[in-house]
Design an enzyme around this catalytic site. Sequence first.
Site, PDB file in Angstrom:
ATOM      1  N   TYR A  93       0.837  -1.216   0.000  1.00 16.35           N
ATOM      2  CA  TYR A  93       0.000   0.000   0.000  1.00 16.35           C
ATOM      3  C   TYR A  93       0.866   1.258   0.000  1.00 16.35           C
ATOM      4  O   TYR A  93       1.784   1.409   0.811  1.00 16.35           O
ATOM      5  CB  TYR A  93      -0.932   0.030   1.215  1.00 16.35           C
ATOM      6  CG  TYR A  93      -1.656   1.369   1.334  1.00 16.35           C
ATOM      7  CD1 TYR A  93      -2.665   1.694   0.439  1.00 16.35           C
ATOM      8  CD2 TYR A  93      -1.270   2.315   2.277  1.00 16.35           C
ATOM      9  CE1 TYR A  93      -3.294   2.925   0.502  1.00 16.35           C
ATOM     10  CE2 TYR A  93      -1.897   3.539   2.353  1.00 16.35           C
ATOM     11  CZ  TYR A  93      -2.901   3.850   1.452  1.00 16.35           C
ATOM     12  OH  TYR A  93      -3.510   5.081   1.510  1.00 16.35           O
ATOM     13  N   HIS A  96      -2.609  16.792  -2.192  1.00 15.76           N
ATOM     14  CA  HIS A  96      -3.071  16.905  -0.819  1.00 15.76           C
ATOM     15  C   HIS A  96      -2.820  18.275  -0.204  1.00 15.76           C
ATOM     16  O   HIS A  96      -3.295  18.553   0.903  1.00 15.76           O
ATOM     17  CB  HIS A  96      -2.400  15.829   0.049  1.00 15.76           C
ATOM     18  CG  HIS A  96      -2.977  14.460  -0.141  1.00 15.76           C
ATOM     19  ND1 HIS A  96      -2.988  13.819  -1.353  1.00 15.76           N
ATOM     20  CD2 HIS A  96      -3.587  13.608   0.733  1.00 15.76           C
ATOM     21  CE1 HIS A  96      -3.558  12.636  -1.220  1.00 15.76           C
ATOM     22  NE2 HIS A  96      -3.943  12.484   0.032  1.00 15.76           N
ATOM     23  N   ASN A 135       1.496  11.175   6.072  1.00 16.38           N
ATOM     24  CA  ASN A 135       0.778  10.358   7.050  1.00 16.38           C
ATOM     25  C   ASN A 135       1.413  10.587   8.413  1.00 16.38           C
ATOM     26  O   ASN A 135       2.600  10.323   8.596  1.00 16.38           O
ATOM     27  CB  ASN A 135       0.870   8.879   6.685  1.00 16.38           C
ATOM     28  CG  ASN A 135      -0.430   8.338   6.140  1.00 16.38           C
ATOM     29  OD1 ASN A 135      -1.495   8.853   6.455  1.00 16.38           O
ATOM     30  ND2 ASN A 135      -0.351   7.298   5.328  1.00 16.38           N
ATOM     31  N   TYR A 141     -17.278  30.159  46.436  1.00 17.37           N
ATOM     32  CA  TYR A 141     -16.535  29.044  45.858  1.00 17.37           C
ATOM     33  C   TYR A 141     -15.323  29.498  45.051  1.00 17.37           C
ATOM     34  O   TYR A 141     -14.309  28.800  44.998  1.00 17.37           O
ATOM     35  CB  TYR A 141     -17.434  28.217  44.934  1.00 17.37           C
ATOM     36  CG  TYR A 141     -18.458  27.359  45.626  1.00 17.37           C
ATOM     37  CD1 TYR A 141     -18.607  27.348  47.009  1.00 17.37           C
ATOM     38  CD2 TYR A 141     -19.290  26.527  44.886  1.00 17.37           C
ATOM     39  CE1 TYR A 141     -19.546  26.555  47.630  1.00 17.37           C
ATOM     40  CE2 TYR A 141     -20.236  25.719  45.488  1.00 17.37           C
ATOM     41  CZ  TYR A 141     -20.368  25.738  46.863  1.00 17.37           C
ATOM     42  OH  TYR A 141     -21.299  24.945  47.470  1.00 17.37           O
ATOM     43  N   ARG A 195     -12.800  29.851  47.825  1.00 18.81           N
ATOM     44  CA  ARG A 195     -12.658  28.691  48.699  1.00 18.81           C
ATOM     45  C   ARG A 195     -12.235  27.430  47.936  1.00 18.81           C
ATOM     46  O   ARG A 195     -11.533  26.570  48.471  1.00 18.81           O
ATOM     47  CB  ARG A 195     -13.987  28.447  49.412  1.00 18.81           C
ATOM     48  CG  ARG A 195     -13.878  27.493  50.563  1.00 18.81           C
ATOM     49  CD  ARG A 195     -15.184  27.119  51.232  1.00 18.81           C
ATOM     50  NE  ARG A 195     -16.355  27.848  50.875  1.00 18.81           N
ATOM     51  CZ  ARG A 195     -17.591  27.351  50.906  1.00 18.81           C
ATOM     52  NH1 ARG A 195     -17.773  26.087  51.256  1.00 18.81           N
ATOM     53  NH2 ARG A 195     -18.627  28.076  50.584  1.00 18.81           N
ATOM     54  N   PHE A 249      -1.765   6.425  12.245  1.00 19.16           N
ATOM     55  CA  PHE A 249      -1.985   7.816  11.862  1.00 19.16           C
ATOM     56  C   PHE A 249      -3.267   8.392  12.457  1.00 19.16           C
ATOM     57  O   PHE A 249      -3.511   9.597  12.361  1.00 19.16           O
ATOM     58  CB  PHE A 249      -2.071   7.922  10.338  1.00 19.16           C
ATOM     59  CG  PHE A 249      -3.053   6.941   9.747  1.00 19.16           C
ATOM     60  CD1 PHE A 249      -4.423   7.093   9.911  1.00 19.16           C
ATOM     61  CD2 PHE A 249      -2.595   5.845   9.051  1.00 19.16           C
ATOM     62  CE1 PHE A 249      -5.320   6.177   9.400  1.00 19.16           C
ATOM     63  CE2 PHE A 249      -3.491   4.914   8.517  1.00 19.16           C
ATOM     64  CZ  PHE A 249      -4.855   5.086   8.688  1.00 19.16           C
ATOM     65  N   GLU A 253     -12.077   5.839   4.386  1.00 18.93           N
ATOM     66  CA  GLU A 253     -11.697   6.490   5.642  1.00 18.93           C
ATOM     67  C   GLU A 253     -12.987   6.961   6.317  1.00 18.93           C
ATOM     68  O   GLU A 253     -13.400   8.121   6.206  1.00 18.93           O
ATOM     69  CB  GLU A 253     -10.714   7.627   5.355  1.00 18.93           C
ATOM     70  CG  GLU A 253      -9.432   7.081   4.741  1.00 18.93           C
ATOM     71  CD  GLU A 253      -8.528   8.130   4.113  1.00 18.93           C
ATOM     72  OE1 GLU A 253      -8.836   9.347   4.261  1.00 18.93           O
ATOM     73  OE2 GLU A 253      -7.527   7.753   3.480  1.00 18.93           O
TER      74      GLU A 253
END
Length: 500
Positions: free
Chosen positions: A45, A75, A189, A273, A276, A321, A405
């Site tokens: 791959y 990309h 990746n 609060y 405290r 990844f 994906e």
Amino acid sequence: MYRISIAQLYKDIDTSLKFLRENSATVASSRKRVETAMADGSTYYGINTGFGALANQRISNEDLKQLQRNLILSHAVGTGELIPKEICRLMLQLKVHALGIGNSGISPDTFKQLLLFLEKDLIPAVPEKGSLGASGDLAPLAHMSLPLLGYGEFWNDEGTGTLPASRVLQEHNLEPIDLQAKDGLSLINGTQMMSAYGAYILEKSLRLQKMADLIGAMSLEALQGSITPFDKRIHELRPHTGQKIVAENVRNLLEDSEILESHRHCGKVQDPYCLRCIPQVHGASRNAIDHAISTVETEINSVTDNPLVLENGDILSGGNFHGQPLALVLDYSKIALAELASISERRTYLLLEGHDGLPKLLMEKTGINSGFMIPQYTSAALVSENKVLAHPSSVDSIPTSLGQEDHVSMGSISALHLYKILENVEQVLAIELFTAAQALDFRKPLRPGKGVETAHAYIRSAIPHATEDHFFKDEITVAADIVSGGDLLTEIENQSISLR
């Protein structure tokens, strides 16, 4: 393997670079295993196949270089503002470190060029949006890799603008390189964009949580709050680590306080609060941040690309990844930091109410003067914005790559929102700091605890007491610089006051 911590990313980059240079043999061995595998005619791959939904398409040997080049170019589709230069530098450093571990099979020439970028401080410019947080930070890392091919941009030296990568390469006598099989996939990746944001923000958070304790102690003194809720015995009965540390910090800061002594027997039973419960609230945020740091430090010392090249020659496809471990802790950190601002704004509000001798709105002459009324509005607005930003990004997922994906982490969105929350928290704490200093002026001649007194004097050297309305914005900016910087904490620690 040389492990890096968040602190070392900033303080010990030379050691990291030394490790990477000396580890070139490991990188070369990993590459040889890829070349051996390619020669056996099998399908691997991303090495001799397409990507994502195209994983079943075999690519001919003569097209393998073009495959990797196309991967980077296709990309690099990020959008939005540029990631700050310092975080881009961390992205590059973390990517080179991960590749240097020797399980990615990247070619030595590509690795050496990235290492040269880091050594020469040539930092690629990267848009902030476009990553889904799986298969890693694809778009941001593609932009980070573009200058290897002579495309994209580098940050200028000042970090104020960008320059074309082709021009910068020429100026440094560097040539664009040809990516080899597997190179492009090894580059994009991975989780280095999310990791870089996490490391950057969490390192700052270590200082910010100390500042929150200090500023809370200033407000406690200004409001004549009780020291009883910080008694060590209380916190031994609920021994969360962060809670115990915060209580100890406040006790140390209030040591030798004349203000405390002046109202020790006043008869007031309990404080609100926001005073405290400082140990419980600040402490819970500390515990969350500690957990996030542990996760991020595991991540930045991991191999998060795909496929992975093992020592015995196996090349395995997996899912390292996937950004889910980071996405969850970045979301968790958003909530932890947002809560520091939430309780801070409540203390600021309390300082304005006119408690125990303080003038309302912290000015003697109001009506014509609004006093410190409106800075609290800004705090309230930022706290409200944080509530929106703190919504967990990791609960969302949108399928991509034609369903291949089908579950993604959205951790990059967590990272971007965490960065904005950090900025907001710094501003909210700055407003409390600025306001508490004004309130402490009205407690004179009584002196606060040694640590609070040191902080008050430091602030007064930069911001004067206000007697009438004026342009407060400049002074809040100064206070924000004090919060984000480390000089005030150093000043206090130089007085032998321990802050953890």
